[in-house]
Design a protein around this motif. Structure first.
Motif, PDB file in Angstrom:
ATOM      1  N   GLU A  51      13.208   2.171  27.507  1.00 58.23           N
ATOM      2  CA  GLU A  51      12.280   2.295  28.628  1.00 58.23           C
ATOM      3  C   GLU A  51      10.928   2.845  28.158  1.00 58.23           C
ATOM      4  O   GLU A  51       9.884   2.376  28.597  1.00 58.23           O
ATOM      5  N   ASN A  54       8.991   0.224  26.187  1.00 57.63           N
ATOM      6  CA  ASN A  54       8.472  -0.814  27.090  1.00 57.63           C
ATOM      7  C   ASN A  54       8.018  -0.174  28.397  1.00 57.63           C
ATOM      8  O   ASN A  54       8.417  -0.583  29.491  1.00 57.63           O
ATOM      9  N   ALA A  56       5.435  -0.018  30.405  1.00 58.98           N
ATOM     10  CA  ALA A  56       4.846  -0.745  31.535  1.00 58.98           C
ATOM     11  C   ALA A  56       5.895  -1.506  32.342  1.00 58.98           C
ATOM     12  O   ALA A  56       5.727  -1.693  33.547  1.00 58.98           O
ATOM     13  N   ASP A  57       6.978  -1.915  31.699  1.00 60.80           N
ATOM     14  CA  ASP A  57       8.030  -2.658  32.393  1.00 60.80           C
ATOM     15  C   ASP A  57       8.879  -1.771  33.298  1.00 60.80           C
ATOM     16  O   ASP A  57       9.679  -2.289  34.085  1.00 60.80           O
ATOM     17  N   HIS A  58       8.716  -0.454  33.196  1.00 63.62           N
ATOM     18  CA  HIS A  58       9.566   0.464  33.961  1.00 63.62           C
ATOM     19  C   HIS A  58       8.783   1.468  34.793  1.00 63.62           C
ATOM     20  O   HIS A  58       9.232   1.843  35.880  1.00 63.62           O
ATOM     21  N   HIS A  63       6.446  -2.122  38.777  1.00 60.77           N
ATOM     22  CA  HIS A  63       7.837  -1.760  38.487  1.00 60.77           C
ATOM     23  C   HIS A  63       8.173  -0.304  38.795  1.00 60.77           C
ATOM     24  O   HIS A  63       9.322   0.022  39.050  1.00 60.77           O
ATOM     25  N   LYS A  82      11.107   5.353  39.724  1.00 58.18           N
ATOM     26  CA  LYS A  82      11.706   4.064  39.391  1.00 58.18           C
ATOM     27  C   LYS A  82      12.252   3.428  40.668  1.00 58.18           C
ATOM     28  O   LYS A  82      12.777   4.130  41.532  1.00 58.18           O
TER      29      LYS A  82
END
Length: 168
Positions: A51, A54, A56-58, A63, A82
């Motif tokens: 997490e 990455n 930005a993906d979480h 997101h 989240k």
């Protein structure tokens, strides 16, 4: 002393958040030496390393979200939001450095997250905490979170893991 909470966006701010997340887990390991296996299991199950790699993906829109507390422009605290299910969110990894505790920074972080969640139409905010989080549990309750039992949650049958929720 001037304290403020910002949304982490720049690469430098995100790197500061990563440092604070690992400090948070180091603090858990030091405080809960009897629960090292549980902490390791959590790190693995939640893929914390992945997490953070990455990010930005979480933890960036759409997101999630990341709040960084600054005291005199120095990073001293974090809380992550989240998504949880279709319309809920999780308050995740709230942490304030020891040197900044007692200055209302945890409350500022919690209020910022709840304000953002409410603005986004989140229905319920969830969190888990460990049982000796003496500095955090009263704060969560003062923000309106209530404890509940959830056998399906992470270590749901372990009384050392406290499950809390707040309906917005």
């Amino acid at each position: 002393m001037s304290a403020k909470v910002i949304l982490a966006r720049t690469p430098e701010e995100i790197d500061q958040v990563r440092v604070l997340v690992w400090e948070f887990f180091d603090g858990l390991r030091a405080k809960y030496t009897e629960m090292l296996d549980t902490i390791d299991e959590y790190l693995e199950e939640q893929n914390v390393k992945g997490e953070l790699e990455n990010f930005a993906d979480h933890f960036l829109p759409p997101h999630g979200e990341c709040f960084l507390a600054l005291l005199d422009n120095e990073p001293v605290g974090i809380v992550l939001m989240k998504p949880k299910g279709a319309n809920d969110a999780e308050m995740n990894r709230m942490y304030v450095r020891d040197t900044a505790r007692g200055k209302g920074i945890g409350r500022k972080l919690g209020e910022a997250l709840l304000s953002k969640a409410q603005a986004q139409g989140v229905g319920m905010v969830w969190l888990d905490a460990l049982y000796r989080h003496n500095e955090a549990l009263p704060l969560y309750e003062s923000l309106g979170f209530v404890r509940f039992t959830d056998p399906e949650a992470f270590h749901g049958d372990d009384e050392r893991v406290i499950h809390m929720k707040l309906k917005l």
